[in-house]
Write an enzyme that holds these catalytic residues in place. Sequence first.
Site, mmCIF file in Angstrom:
data_model
loop_
_atom_site.group_PDB
_atom_site.id
_atom_site.type_symbol
_atom_site.label_atom_id
_atom_site.label_comp_id
_atom_site.label_asym_id
_atom_site.label_seq_id
_atom_site.Cartn_x
_atom_site.Cartn_y
_atom_site.Cartn_z
ATOM 1 N N GLY A 7 67.566 -12.728 62.446
ATOM 2 C CA GLY A 7 68.525 -13.072 61.405
ATOM 3 C C GLY A 7 69.953 -12.752 61.812
ATOM 4 O O GLY A 7 70.293 -12.706 62.991
ATOM 5 N N ASP A 29 60.119 -21.540 61.165
ATOM 6 C CA ASP A 29 60.256 -20.125 60.815
ATOM 7 C C ASP A 29 61.429 -19.539 61.596
ATOM 8 O O ASP A 29 61.430 -19.535 62.825
ATOM 9 C CB ASP A 29 58.967 -19.363 61.141
ATOM 10 C CG ASP A 29 57.783 -19.875 60.337
ATOM 11 O OD1 ASP A 29 57.957 -20.119 59.136
ATOM 12 O OD2 ASP A 29 56.693 -20.038 60.933
ATOM 13 N N LEU A 30 62.415 -19.028 60.899
ATOM 14 C CA LEU A 30 63.655 -18.566 61.507
ATOM 15 C C LEU A 30 63.400 -17.496 62.566
ATOM 16 O O LEU A 30 62.792 -16.464 62.281
ATOM 17 C CB LEU A 30 64.597 -18.012 60.425
ATOM 18 C CG LEU A 30 65.944 -17.472 60.916
ATOM 19 C CD1 LEU A 30 66.775 -18.585 61.535
ATOM 20 C CD2 LEU A 30 66.699 -16.793 59.772
ATOM 21 N N ASP A 31 63.884 -17.747 63.780
ATOM 22 C CA ASP A 31 63.804 -16.800 64.902
ATOM 23 C C ASP A 31 62.377 -16.381 65.224
ATOM 24 O O ASP A 31 62.141 -15.290 65.750
ATOM 25 C CB ASP A 31 64.659 -15.547 64.625
ATOM 26 C CG ASP A 31 66.139 -15.873 64.526
ATOM 27 O OD1 ASP A 31 66.569 -16.858 65.150
ATOM 28 O OD2 ASP A 31 66.862 -15.143 63.820
ATOM 29 N N GLU A 32 61.406 -17.244 64.942
ATOM 30 C CA GLU A 32 59.996 -16.915 65.177
ATOM 31 C C GLU A 32 59.347 -17.832 66.214
ATOM 32 O O GLU A 32 58.151 -17.737 66.463
ATOM 33 C CB GLU A 32 59.206 -17.014 63.859
ATOM 34 C CG GLU A 32 59.599 -15.992 62.800
ATOM 35 C CD GLU A 32 59.042 -14.612 63.096
ATOM 36 O OE1 GLU A 32 58.117 -14.501 63.934
ATOM 37 O OE2 GLU A 32 59.543 -13.638 62.507
#
Length: 284
Positions: free
Chosen positions: A201, A226-229
Amino acid sequence: MNGPTATLLISCPDQQGLVAKFANFIYANGGNIIHADQHTDFEAGLFLARIEWQLEGFNLSRDMIAPAFAAIAKPLQAVWDIHFSDTIPRLALWVTKQDHCLLDLLWRWQAKELPAEIALIISNHQKLEAIAQQFGLDFHHLSINKENKIQQEARQLELLRQERIDLIVLAKYMQILTPEFIHHFPNVINIHHSFLPAFAGANPYHRAHERGVKIIGATAHFVTADLDEGPIIEQDVVRVSHRDTIADLTRKGKDLERVVLARAVRLHLQHRVLVYGNRTVVFA
């Protein structure tokens, strides 16, 4: 190395004789293997491989390689891709206001370190337009807010189609792509300014300073909904201490970001990254 090559990236359920089957396909058709690497994920029960061979003297024409290999791959339940070294991918670089990753990629591209053609730069701000002009590249400013995000993403997709873009590199593009955009164009590499999964994040350097960490890092990964995943391609770290301010962490982190993103893009362009599930094997 003289002449073009072909590269197969393969994943399939592990079983005996796979190396022999794949190597024999190339040998039986007059090919000369110049690089071969493999890995078995025993937990997942998967065999993963990268095989590169010279096309000079190969008995199959390029358009016949895929259907011929499919006859071998299908009974093995293999997932595979084939790439040719003289097919030059077209890249779009996306930026916001920070220029360090953009400049690094452009310098490497100018020095012919990256086997690709940079076709355009897209930004949600106009600040870096002069850099695009310096390198003779098209610059597209598409301002984005909550009200126009869907419309602007549609415009971005249209630009990608017009320019026949193969890969987007988010070189510090400080916007979250919607799942709908990623569904339509999944080939995106991002640089995140932390050693994921730590400090995903926003504001990772501030959070790292507050936590008193002794190392900071940078992570290049494929973008997913999925953010930064997304699957991680490349990472690196540098030591820090209690004497380092947030500005020091940011300066050291930017150095890492440049190098890690360039490595990841190069590995991808050389077809050395094989994704399975949310993981990667990198045949470096």
